[in-house]
Design an enzyme around this catalytic site. Structure first.
Site, PDB file in Angstrom:
ATOM      1  CG  ASP A  19      -0.276   0.010   2.540  1.00 31.77           C
ATOM      2  OD1 ASP A  19       0.917   0.360   2.609  1.00 31.77           O
ATOM      3  OD2 ASP A  19      -0.949  -0.286   3.536  1.00 31.77           O
ATOM      4  CD1 TRP A  49      -8.556 -27.345  -6.936  1.00 29.44           C
ATOM      5  CD2 TRP A  49      -8.767 -29.367  -6.034  1.00 29.44           C
ATOM      6  NE1 TRP A  49      -8.073 -27.284  -5.643  1.00 29.44           N
ATOM      7  CE2 TRP A  49      -8.197 -28.526  -5.070  1.00 29.44           C
ATOM      8  CE3 TRP A  49      -8.984 -30.704  -5.691  1.00 29.44           C
ATOM      9  CZ2 TRP A  49      -7.858 -28.947  -3.789  1.00 29.44           C
ATOM     10  CZ3 TRP A  49      -8.641 -31.133  -4.414  1.00 29.44           C
ATOM     11  CH2 TRP A  49      -8.093 -30.263  -3.485  1.00 29.44           C
ATOM     12  CB  THR A  61     -10.399 -27.099  -0.595  1.00 24.18           C
ATOM     13  OG1 THR A  61      -9.363 -26.260  -1.113  1.00 24.18           O
ATOM     14  CG2 THR A  61     -10.038 -28.567  -0.776  1.00 24.18           C
ATOM     15  N   PRO A  62     -13.455 -25.032  -1.121  1.00 27.22           N
ATOM     16  CG  PRO A  62     -15.584 -24.921  -2.037  1.00 27.22           C
ATOM     17  CD  PRO A  62     -14.494 -25.883  -1.674  1.00 27.22           C
ATOM     18  CE  LYS A  92     -21.588 -34.470   4.365  1.00 21.00           C
ATOM     19  NZ  LYS A  92     -22.867 -34.026   3.812  1.00 21.00           N
TER      20      LYS A  92
END
Length: 142
Positions: A19, A49, A61-62, A92
């Site tokens: 920044d 994937w 893998t969200p 899960k």
């Protein structure tokens, strides 16, 4: 249950990652952590994937939750190491833990809860049970 494996992903901070104050703009850390997550699976031998979508129904893998503690800043030219491991395997979901270091200096710690995503017949996203084959490749301790 956790994983004993830890994989290192390296990042060099570029001028554009910072920044106007000259420190890394915080969203870049999340971009690098996401890359470190996939790098972890690749280093463990998990196929791309696109392949797991065909063989296991896993499309990726969200991220479903994240907690980060920033400790120190990083700047242009810094070499960062992101240590990644699975801190917990669930039915899960799983928790990935990250430590971002500049040499011996801790920059941040992060924990993410992720799922193994799949698709329902209507195309919507769903969480799949953790594939035993992937957990085994990633060093799941029983």
């Amino acid at each position: 249950m956790s994983s004993s494996l830890e994989v290192i992903y390296s990042v060099r901070v570029e001028f554009g990652d910072c920044d106007p104050a000259g420190i890394v703009w915080f969203p870049n850390f999340f971009r690098w952590i996401d890359a470190a997550s996939r790098h972890f699976f690749m280093q463990c031998g998990v196929p791309r994937w696109e392949e797991t979508a065909k063989t296991l129904g896993v499309i990726g893998t969200p991220l479903v939750d994240t907690h980060t503690r920033f400790v120190a800043s990083a700047s242009y030219g810094d070499e960062l190491s992101i240590a990644t491991r699975v801190a917990e395997w669930r039915h899960k979901s799983f928790v990935q833990a990250y430590r971002v270091m500049r040499g011996e200096t801790l920059i941040l710690e992060c924990e993410e809860v992720r799922i193994f995503g799949g698709r329902r017949e209507d195309g919507s996203l769903c969480a799949l049970p953790v594939p035993a084959e992937i957990a085994r490749l990633c060093g799941r301790e029983v």
